[in-house]
Motif scaffolding. Structure first.
Motif, PDB file in Angstrom:
ATOM      1  N   ASP A 169      42.373  43.998  33.731  1.00 61.66           N
ATOM      2  CA  ASP A 169      42.107  42.622  33.288  1.00 61.66           C
ATOM      3  C   ASP A 169      41.343  41.822  34.339  1.00 61.66           C
ATOM      4  OD1 ASP A 169      44.083  42.454  35.171  1.00 61.66           O
ATOM      5  OD2 ASP A 169      45.500  41.318  33.946  1.00 61.66           O
ATOM      6  N   ARG A 186      40.405  36.788  36.583  1.00 63.86           N
ATOM      7  CA  ARG A 186      41.522  37.574  36.045  1.00 63.86           C
ATOM      8  C   ARG A 186      42.216  36.787  34.951  1.00 63.86           C
ATOM      9  NH1 ARG A 186      46.157  41.210  39.191  1.00 63.86           N
ATOM     10  NH2 ARG A 186      46.399  42.615  37.402  1.00 63.86           N
ATOM     11  N   ARG A 187      42.134  37.303  33.740  1.00 66.78           N
ATOM     12  CA  ARG A 187      42.733  36.661  32.557  1.00 66.78           C
ATOM     13  C   ARG A 187      42.291  35.214  32.417  1.00 66.78           C
ATOM     14  NH1 ARG A 187      49.046  38.249  32.425  1.00 66.78           N
ATOM     15  NH2 ARG A 187      49.051  36.747  34.139  1.00 66.78           N
ATOM     16  N   GLU A 237      50.598  38.441  38.088  1.00 64.82           N
ATOM     17  CA  GLU A 237      49.915  39.599  37.494  1.00 64.82           C
ATOM     18  C   GLU A 237      50.336  40.893  38.197  1.00 64.82           C
ATOM     19  OE1 GLU A 237      46.882  36.139  37.236  1.00 64.82           O
ATOM     20  OE2 GLU A 237      48.313  36.911  38.702  1.00 64.82           O
TER      21      GLU A 237
END
Length: 225
Positions: free
Chosen positions: A132, A144-145, A207
């Motif tokens: 991701d 990231r995301r 994460e």
């Protein structure tokens, strides 16, 4: 995927040294002892880089270089005993991307190979993705995301190295060479410090960890420990 390098060189001793060194560095290596065979391999296998000798039997390296260039934008590094400025100009005008005079230092050749491959990789894939996490090589920004991650210059270089070698264990020595350009020595903890910085930034919202320690060897980017 490991980069594929084609060596077109009629000196078998040089071929042996280059094949061994490049294979040790993790590249896939093929060789040809003459221009015709080299061109056939280049057409069929589409290498990521060609190391090309100037003085080849029958068809010289300049003609091979021109024909390779007509096939596409594969990086070409010419090796030759010719060392005048005029020779260098002639080689570069034929389509070569770089030029090294024999005898050459192996470490310098490997550095030039890395530089040429790095440049073409950036041209081909401006945005790198792993799990991701994405890394835009044009803006030098990670995401990231949907969360933008600001990176220092060294953090960026380190993360880019990992993302260009997914799931491949990178030794501490290799990372020092690629990111810092020289060996800090086994006692230095600067790499561990930067790994900690990167992990903090990548995992700040809980994460999963992507950069893992391989004890006694180095680090790897992968989904699972």
């Amino acid at each position: 995927m490991n980069e594929h390098i084609l060596i077109i060189e009629d000196d078998e001793a040089i071929v042996k040294v280059l094949r061994r060194s490049l294979t040790y560095e993790g590249y896939q290596v093929e060789t040809a002892l003459d221009g015709e065979t080299g061109l056939m391999l280049a057409r069929n296998r589409r290498p990521d880089l060609v190391i090309l000798d100037w003085m080849l039997p029958e068809m010289d390296g300049l003609e091979v270089c021109q024909r390779l260039r007509s096939l596409g934008n594969v990086p070409i590094l010419i090796l030759t005993a010719k060392d005048t400025i005029q020779d260098r100009v002639q080689g570069l005008d034929a389509g070569a991307d770089d030029y090294m005079v024999k005898p050459f230092e192996l470490d310098e050749l490997l550095a030039r190979v890395r530089a040429l491959l790095r440049r073409t990789q950036q041209e081909r894939a401006p945005v790198l993705t792993f799990a991701d996490l994405t890394l835009d090589t044009s803006t030098r920004q990670a995401n990231r995301r949907g969360r933008i991650i600001s990176l220092t210059a060294k953090e960026y270089d380190l993360l880019e190295l990992f993302m260009r070698h997914p799931r491949q264990v990178l030794t501490r020595e290799m990372i020092f060479d690629r990111v810092w350009g020289y060996d800090f020595g086994g006692e230095s903890n600067v790499l561990d410090v930067y790994i900690r910085y990167l992990r903090q930034k990548l995992e700040i919202e809980g994460e999963i960890r992507l950069i893992h320690t391989v004890r006694g060897v180095g680090y790897v980017i992968r989904e699972n420990p």
